[in-house]
Design a protein around this motif. Sequence first.
Motif, PDB file in Angstrom:
ATOM      1  N   CYS A  27      58.934  18.446  10.339  1.00  0.00           N
ATOM      2  CA  CYS A  27      58.926  19.000  11.688  1.00  0.00           C
ATOM      3  C   CYS A  27      57.512  19.248  12.205  1.00  0.00           C
ATOM      4  O   CYS A  27      56.676  19.815  11.515  1.00  0.00           O
ATOM      5  CB  CYS A  27      59.720  20.308  11.682  1.00  0.00           C
ATOM      6  SG  CYS A  27      59.776  21.127  13.279  1.00  0.00           S
ATOM      7  N   ASN A  28      57.271  18.816  13.432  1.00  0.00           N
ATOM      8  CA  ASN A  28      55.994  19.100  14.069  1.00  0.00           C
ATOM      9  C   ASN A  28      55.888  20.598  14.354  1.00  0.00           C
ATOM     10  O   ASN A  28      56.817  21.192  14.903  1.00  0.00           O
ATOM     11  CB  ASN A  28      55.890  18.303  15.371  1.00  0.00           C
ATOM     12  CG  ASN A  28      54.579  18.522  16.086  1.00  0.00           C
ATOM     13  OD1 ASN A  28      54.422  19.509  16.796  1.00  0.00           O
ATOM     14  ND2 ASN A  28      53.648  17.600  15.899  1.00  0.00           N
ATOM     15  N   ASN A  30      54.331  22.332  16.553  1.00  0.00           N
ATOM     16  CA  ASN A  30      54.467  22.712  17.967  1.00  0.00           C
ATOM     17  C   ASN A  30      55.929  22.683  18.409  1.00  0.00           C
ATOM     18  O   ASN A  30      56.373  23.542  19.184  1.00  0.00           O
ATOM     19  CB  ASN A  30      53.637  21.772  18.852  1.00  0.00           C
ATOM     20  CG  ASN A  30      52.149  21.934  18.632  1.00  0.00           C
ATOM     21  OD1 ASN A  30      51.677  23.023  18.314  1.00  0.00           O
ATOM     22  ND2 ASN A  30      51.404  20.851  18.777  1.00  0.00           N
ATOM     23  N   ASP A  31      56.668  21.690  17.906  1.00  0.00           N
ATOM     24  CA  ASP A  31      58.103  21.634  18.215  1.00  0.00           C
ATOM     25  C   ASP A  31      58.831  22.830  17.611  1.00  0.00           C
ATOM     26  O   ASP A  31      59.705  23.423  18.253  1.00  0.00           O
ATOM     27  CB  ASP A  31      58.709  20.333  17.689  1.00  0.00           C
ATOM     28  CG  ASP A  31      58.280  19.117  18.492  1.00  0.00           C
ATOM     29  OD1 ASP A  31      57.614  19.294  19.531  1.00  0.00           O
ATOM     30  OD2 ASP A  31      58.615  17.990  18.088  1.00  0.00           O
ATOM     31  N   LYS A  32      58.478  23.161  16.378  1.00  0.00           N
ATOM     32  CA  LYS A  32      59.132  24.296  15.724  1.00  0.00           C
ATOM     33  C   LYS A  32      58.851  25.584  16.498  1.00  0.00           C
ATOM     34  O   LYS A  32      59.767  26.394  16.728  1.00  0.00           O
ATOM     35  CB  LYS A  32      58.654  24.437  14.283  1.00  0.00           C
ATOM     36  CG  LYS A  32      59.219  25.681  13.595  1.00  0.00           C
ATOM     37  CD  LYS A  32      58.791  25.791  12.142  1.00  0.00           C
ATOM     38  CE  LYS A  32      59.720  25.035  11.241  1.00  0.00           C
ATOM     39  NZ  LYS A  32      59.501  25.354   9.799  1.00  0.00           N
ATOM     40  N   CYS A  58      63.638  19.596  11.558  1.00  0.00           N
ATOM     41  CA  CYS A  58      64.327  18.316  11.692  1.00  0.00           C
ATOM     42  C   CYS A  58      65.709  18.355  11.050  1.00  0.00           C
ATOM     43  O   CYS A  58      66.511  17.441  11.268  1.00  0.00           O
ATOM     44  CB  CYS A  58      63.498  17.198  11.059  1.00  0.00           C
ATOM     45  SG  CYS A  58      62.021  16.766  12.021  1.00  0.00           S
ATOM     46  N   CYS A  65      65.317  14.816  15.158  1.00  0.00           N
ATOM     47  CA  CYS A  65      63.960  14.269  15.161  1.00  0.00           C
ATOM     48  C   CYS A  65      63.993  12.748  15.177  1.00  0.00           C
ATOM     49  O   CYS A  65      64.906  12.129  14.634  1.00  0.00           O
ATOM     50  CB  CYS A  65      63.194  14.723  13.919  1.00  0.00           C
ATOM     51  SG  CYS A  65      62.639  16.442  13.973  1.00  0.00           S
ATOM     52  N   ARG A  71      59.138  13.868  15.845  1.00  0.00           N
ATOM     53  CA  ARG A  71      59.149  14.781  16.986  1.00  0.00           C
ATOM     54  C   ARG A  71      60.595  14.984  17.444  1.00  0.00           C
ATOM     55  O   ARG A  71      61.445  14.096  17.317  1.00  0.00           O
ATOM     56  CB  ARG A  71      58.322  14.212  18.148  1.00  0.00           C
ATOM     57  CG  ARG A  71      56.849  13.987  17.812  1.00  0.00           C
ATOM     58  CD  ARG A  71      56.150  15.252  17.324  1.00  0.00           C
ATOM     59  NE  ARG A  71      56.138  16.323  18.287  1.00  0.00           N
ATOM     60  CZ  ARG A  71      55.094  16.622  19.070  1.00  0.00           C
ATOM     61  NH1 ARG A  71      53.979  15.902  19.001  1.00  0.00           N
ATOM     62  NH2 ARG A  71      55.140  17.662  19.902  1.00  0.00           N
ATOM     63  N   ILE A  72      60.886  16.154  17.972  1.00  0.00           N
ATOM     64  CA  ILE A  72      62.229  16.458  18.470  1.00  0.00           C
ATOM     65  C   ILE A  72      62.524  15.589  19.695  1.00  0.00           C
ATOM     66  O   ILE A  72      61.815  15.650  20.699  1.00  0.00           O
ATOM     67  CB  ILE A  72      62.359  17.941  18.843  1.00  0.00           C
ATOM     68  CG1 ILE A  72      62.162  18.832  17.611  1.00  0.00           C
ATOM     69  CG2 ILE A  72      63.726  18.219  19.485  1.00  0.00           C
ATOM     70  CD1 ILE A  72      63.260  18.745  16.589  1.00  0.00           C
ATOM     71  N   ASP A  92      58.208  22.679  26.315  1.00  0.00           N
ATOM     72  CA  ASP A  92      57.269  22.474  25.205  1.00  0.00           C
ATOM     73  C   ASP A  92      57.823  21.524  24.151  1.00  0.00           C
ATOM     74  O   ASP A  92      57.338  21.486  23.021  1.00  0.00           O
ATOM     75  CB  ASP A  92      56.900  23.824  24.586  1.00  0.00           C
ATOM     76  CG  ASP A  92      56.195  24.732  25.589  1.00  0.00           C
ATOM     77  OD1 ASP A  92      55.407  24.206  26.401  1.00  0.00           O
ATOM     78  OD2 ASP A  92      56.446  25.959  25.569  1.00  0.00           O
ATOM     79  N   LEU A  93      58.856  20.765  24.531  1.00  0.00           N
ATOM     80  CA  LEU A  93      59.383  19.690  23.666  1.00  0.00           C
ATOM     81  C   LEU A  93      59.156  18.368  24.394  1.00  0.00           C
ATOM     82  O   LEU A  93      60.090  17.736  24.892  1.00  0.00           O
ATOM     83  CB  LEU A  93      60.874  19.914  23.388  1.00  0.00           C
ATOM     84  CG  LEU A  93      61.233  21.191  22.627  1.00  0.00           C
ATOM     85  CD1 LEU A  93      62.744  21.385  22.591  1.00  0.00           C
ATOM     86  CD2 LEU A  93      60.676  21.158  21.204  1.00  0.00           C
ATOM     87  N   LEU A  96      61.319  14.958  24.165  1.00  0.00           N
ATOM     88  CA  LEU A  96      62.772  14.953  24.360  1.00  0.00           C
ATOM     89  C   LEU A  96      63.217  13.735  25.170  1.00  0.00           C
ATOM     90  O   LEU A  96      62.668  13.444  26.228  1.00  0.00           O
ATOM     91  CB  LEU A  96      63.223  16.216  25.088  1.00  0.00           C
ATOM     92  CG  LEU A  96      63.596  17.442  24.273  1.00  0.00           C
ATOM     93  CD1 LEU A  96      64.158  18.518  25.190  1.00  0.00           C
ATOM     94  CD2 LEU A  96      64.593  17.125  23.174  1.00  0.00           C
TER      95      LEU A  96
END
Length: 330
Positions: A27-28, A30-32, A58, A65, A71-72, A92-93, A96
């Motif tokens: 998991c990135n 920033n995504d988390k 993820c 992901c 990335r999400i 902030d995703l 997507l």
Amino acid sequence: MMPLKISILSLIFLSQTIPALSAKERCNPNDKKALLQIKKSLNNPYQLASWDPSTDCCDWYVVQCDPNTNRIVQFNLFSANISGQIPAAIADLPFLETLVFRKLTNLTGQIPEAISKLTNLKLLRLSYTNLSGPIPTFLSQLKNLTFLDLSFNDLSGSIPPSISNLPNLDALHLDRNKLTGSIPDSLGKFTEKVPDLYLSHNHLTGSVPRSLGDLNFTVLDFSRNQLEGDISFLFGTNKTIQILDFSRNMLEFDLTKVEFPESLTSLDLNHNRIMGNLPEGLSQLNLQYLNVSYNRLCGQIPVGGQLQSFDASSYVHNKCLCGAPLPPCN
């Protein structure tokens, strides 16, 4: 030699375990961080219980992901017991491609401008919620959208003309809201793809723009509005329309000389003010559904094709329509 042997074994062990440990957390960060903020904004609902900061995002429910970038790319929150508004942190995703908030009856507020930052979105589905306010014009900035579903909400106001600036749209669902005003002329000016249009169960008024006759639609569902006038320009032997539903409006035109395309499989015009005769061309079609009841039609129902396979309810309450499956003509 023993210490050397141990040292070599230690190096082999480390070379095997270190990559495994680094690969464990895909998991990135920033995504988390964004997902945890979303969870907090939604008051830590049970449906997001798997969103444990000590685990790999993820592997969390609701999200997915990309296997290459980690990335999400998908967020699908469905039938959850949550309340509140769509969190601003959704912006902030940035990777997507799919965003779904569906069957969330306690989801309120307006569609947030944060969504305008999700320029990679291909599918946006905000449906069966209590979202209110207007359809925002910033949605026209999401040029990669192929599917936009805003149905079964409390959205109000008019349809923004800029919605036709979405070049890749396959389907547009604005049905079952509280939309008012006329259908914008721009809905007949999509330049790349021609999307299926679902505008039913609103409070739309006025006539259907003639510009829609310039495009080859596959599905048009404008039922249960207050639309007036003539829609015969939507038909023609060169068209590709398959499903057309304009039932429960106030349409008023002569059906007698209308020519239908061979592609037409479902035609619903019930509860309007349509006059004239049923064209013979209807008997040449492979219709799966037909309803012209509650109009001002006259004459004999043409014989042939599928027309006698529908029961009387498809034809009743017309001015003087007759012939099977209705009583014989005098």
